[in-house]
Design a protein around this motif. Structure first.
Motif, short mmCIF file in Angstrom:
data_model
loop_
_atom_site.label_atom_id
_atom_site.label_comp_id
_atom_site.label_asym_id
_atom_site.label_seq_id
_atom_site.Cartn_x
_atom_site.Cartn_y
_atom_site.Cartn_z
N ARG A 279 7.17 -6.00 -5.83
CA ARG A 279 7.74 -7.34 -5.94
C ARG A 279 8.87 -7.59 -4.95
NH1 ARG A 279 8.26 -8.65 -12.47
NH2 ARG A 279 6.02 -8.67 -12.92
N GLN A 280 9.68 -6.58 -4.68
CA GLN A 280 10.81 -6.73 -3.77
C GLN A 280 10.82 -5.56 -2.77
OE1 GLN A 280 14.57 -7.55 -5.78
NE2 GLN A 280 13.48 -8.25 -7.58
N PRO A 281 9.89 -5.56 -1.83
CA PRO A 281 9.79 -4.42 -0.91
C PRO A 281 11.00 -4.22 -0.01
CG PRO A 281 8.38 -6.24 -0.20
CD PRO A 281 8.88 -6.60 -1.57
N SER A 282 11.78 -5.28 0.22
CA SER A 282 12.96 -5.14 1.06
C SER A 282 14.18 -4.62 0.32
CB SER A 282 13.31 -6.49 1.71
OG SER A 282 13.59 -7.47 0.72
N ASN A 283 14.07 -4.52 -1.01
CA ASN A 283 15.17 -4.02 -1.83
C ASN A 283 14.96 -2.51 -2.06
OD1 ASN A 283 17.02 -3.36 -3.88
ND2 ASN A 283 16.90 -5.40 -4.76
N PRO A 284 15.94 -1.67 -1.68
CA PRO A 284 15.74 -0.22 -1.80
C PRO A 284 15.75 0.31 -3.23
CG PRO A 284 17.97 -0.70 -1.08
CD PRO A 284 17.23 -2.02 -1.07
N VAL A 285 16.11 -0.50 -4.22
CA VAL A 285 16.22 -0.01 -5.59
C VAL A 285 14.89 0.56 -6.07
CG1 VAL A 285 16.61 -0.66 -7.99
CG2 VAL A 285 18.16 -1.48 -6.21
N GLY A 286 13.81 -0.19 -5.88
CA GLY A 286 12.51 0.29 -6.33
C GLY A 286 12.08 1.55 -5.60
N TRP A 287 12.35 1.61 -4.32
CA TRP A 287 11.99 2.79 -3.54
C TRP A 287 12.81 4.01 -3.97
CZ3 TRP A 287 7.70 2.25 -0.85
CH2 TRP A 287 7.33 0.97 -0.42
N LEU A 288 14.05 3.78 -4.36
CA LEU A 288 14.88 4.89 -4.83
C LEU A 288 14.37 5.44 -6.15
CD1 LEU A 288 18.43 3.51 -3.91
CD2 LEU A 288 17.35 5.57 -2.98
N VAL A 289 13.90 4.55 -7.02
CA VAL A 289 13.30 5.01 -8.29
C VAL A 289 12.07 5.87 -8.00
CG1 VAL A 289 12.18 4.29 -10.42
CG2 VAL A 289 14.19 3.05 -9.60
N MET B 46 9.46 6.06 -14.59
CA MET B 46 9.90 5.88 -13.21
C MET B 46 8.76 5.42 -12.32
SD MET B 46 12.71 8.83 -12.31
CE MET B 46 12.21 10.13 -13.41
N ALA B 47 7.56 5.95 -12.56
CA ALA B 47 6.40 5.55 -11.76
C ALA B 47 6.11 4.06 -11.94
CB ALA B 47 5.18 6.38 -12.16
N ALA B 48 6.11 3.59 -13.19
CA ALA B 48 5.80 2.19 -13.46
C ALA B 48 6.88 1.26 -12.91
CB ALA B 48 5.64 1.99 -14.97
N VAL B 49 8.14 1.59 -13.19
CA VAL B 49 9.25 0.73 -12.76
C VAL B 49 9.36 0.72 -11.24
CG1 VAL B 49 11.74 0.40 -12.83
CG2 VAL B 49 10.51 1.02 -14.91
N GLY B 50 9.27 1.90 -10.62
CA GLY B 50 9.37 1.97 -9.17
C GLY B 50 8.27 1.20 -8.48
N LEU B 51 7.05 1.28 -9.00
CA LEU B 51 5.93 0.55 -8.40
C LEU B 51 6.13 -0.95 -8.50
CD1 LEU B 51 3.13 0.54 -7.12
CD2 LEU B 51 2.15 0.66 -9.42
N VAL B 52 6.51 -1.42 -9.67
CA VAL B 52 6.70 -2.87 -9.87
C VAL B 52 7.80 -3.40 -8.95
CG1 VAL B 52 7.46 -4.63 -11.51
CG2 VAL B 52 5.84 -2.87 -12.23
N PRO C 217 0.82 -1.22 0.00
CA PRO C 217 0.00 0.00 0.00
C PRO C 217 0.85 1.27 0.00
CG PRO C 217 -0.84 -1.58 1.60
CD PRO C 217 0.49 -2.09 1.14
N GLY C 218 1.98 1.23 0.70
CA GLY C 218 2.87 2.39 0.71
C GLY C 218 3.43 2.68 -0.66
N ALA C 219 3.84 1.62 -1.37
CA ALA C 219 4.38 1.80 -2.72
C ALA C 219 3.33 2.38 -3.65
CB ALA C 219 4.90 0.46 -3.26
N VAL C 220 2.11 1.86 -3.55
CA VAL C 220 1.03 2.37 -4.40
C VAL C 220 0.73 3.83 -4.07
CG1 VAL C 220 -1.41 2.13 -4.97
CG2 VAL C 220 0.01 0.09 -4.74
#
Length: 260
Positions: A66-76, A56-62, A11-14
């Motif tokens: 999929r990998q909430p513990s990996n900071p890469v998506g959150w950084l995007v 960035m919105a699409a890639v960061g959300l995916v 929910p936070g990512a969304v």
């Protein structure tokens, strides 16, 4: 425990992605509806600026889902929000200055938001993310200094830009003297050189990671290294203060290919 964290993170990512898209839409509205005769008018070409933000919105959300513990998506996603703030803040202040058809009371807040966006967007996407790509960890503990240096550069750029009273991209007025001039130099040339050096260090860390990786990971890193290198070349004119069309084009291409 990991599943619980993942469930809470989705929910936070969304929510963050939706906020980023809304901010991008607001920035697009400000830019596209500026009266054409005004110097702040962006024209239909401004739509192209929104392409990297949507990517960035699409890639960061995916990645975040999929990998909430990996900071890469959150950084995007964080980079998306930062660039949104830059476009919205700079577009609002430019339009107010040129057309005076928007309320003046948010100008100070918009200037601060634009400064935060300019100062944080590039380091997060082009320095911190490559340093921890793809597993969320630096290539070795010795590389933690680069992450700390990137965060310190963000703080330096924000503080010096606001103290200098300059524009959102760190440039200062040619009429500045004394303390504002010093802050303008720190916000512009000094922070720009530091960012470029740190981008170079991030590329070096990716090369080291590539040399230590297996064949499958090397294939993944090969394209990412090429994307970061292209983005680094694309942002050089921006850091140099160029306003030419090729400067914006290079920046848009660079910011689009990195998240992909």
């Amino acid at each position: 425990m990991r599943q619980r964290i993942g469930a809470l993170s989705r929910p936070g990512a969304v929510a963050i992605t939706v906020a980023g898209v809304v901010l991008a839409a607001a920035a697009g509205w400000v830019g596209l509806t500026t009266p054409a005769p005004c110097p702040g008018s962006k024209g239909r070409g401004f739509v192209l600026v929104l392409v990297p933000l949507l990517v960035m919105a699409a890639v960061g959300l995916v990645l975040s889902v999929r990998q909430p513990s990996n900071p890469v998506g959150w950084l995007v996603t964080a980079s998306l929000v930062a660039f949104d703030l830059l476009l919205l803040g700079a577009g609002y202040t430019d339009r107010f200055t040129a057309a005076h058809d928007l309320p003046g009371w948010p100008i100070v807040a918009m200037t601060v938001l634009a400064t935060l966006g300019w100062s944080a967007g590039f380091p997060l996407l082009l320095i911190v993310m490559p340093l921890v790509f793809p597993d969320g960890h630096v290539v070795s503990p010795r590389w933690r200094w680069a992450v700390r240096a990137a965060l310190a550069t963000i703080a330096l750029t924000v503080a010096s830009t606001l103290l200098a009273g300059g524009s959102s991209n760190g440039s200062s007025s040619p009429n500045q003297t004394g303390f504002p001039l010093v802050m303008g130099i720190l916000a512009g040339p000094v922070s720009g050189v530091i960012m470029l050096a740190l981008i170079g260090s991030a590329v070096v860390s990716l090369v080291l990671r590539y040399r230590r990786a297996g064949s499958e990971r090397r294939h993944q890193l090969k394209w990412f290294v090429a994307a970061i290198a292209l983005a680094a070349v694309g942002v050089i004119p921006q850091f140099a203060g160029s306003q030419e069309w090729y400067s914006g084009l290079g920046l848009e291409i660079g910011l689009t290919v990195v998240p992909l």
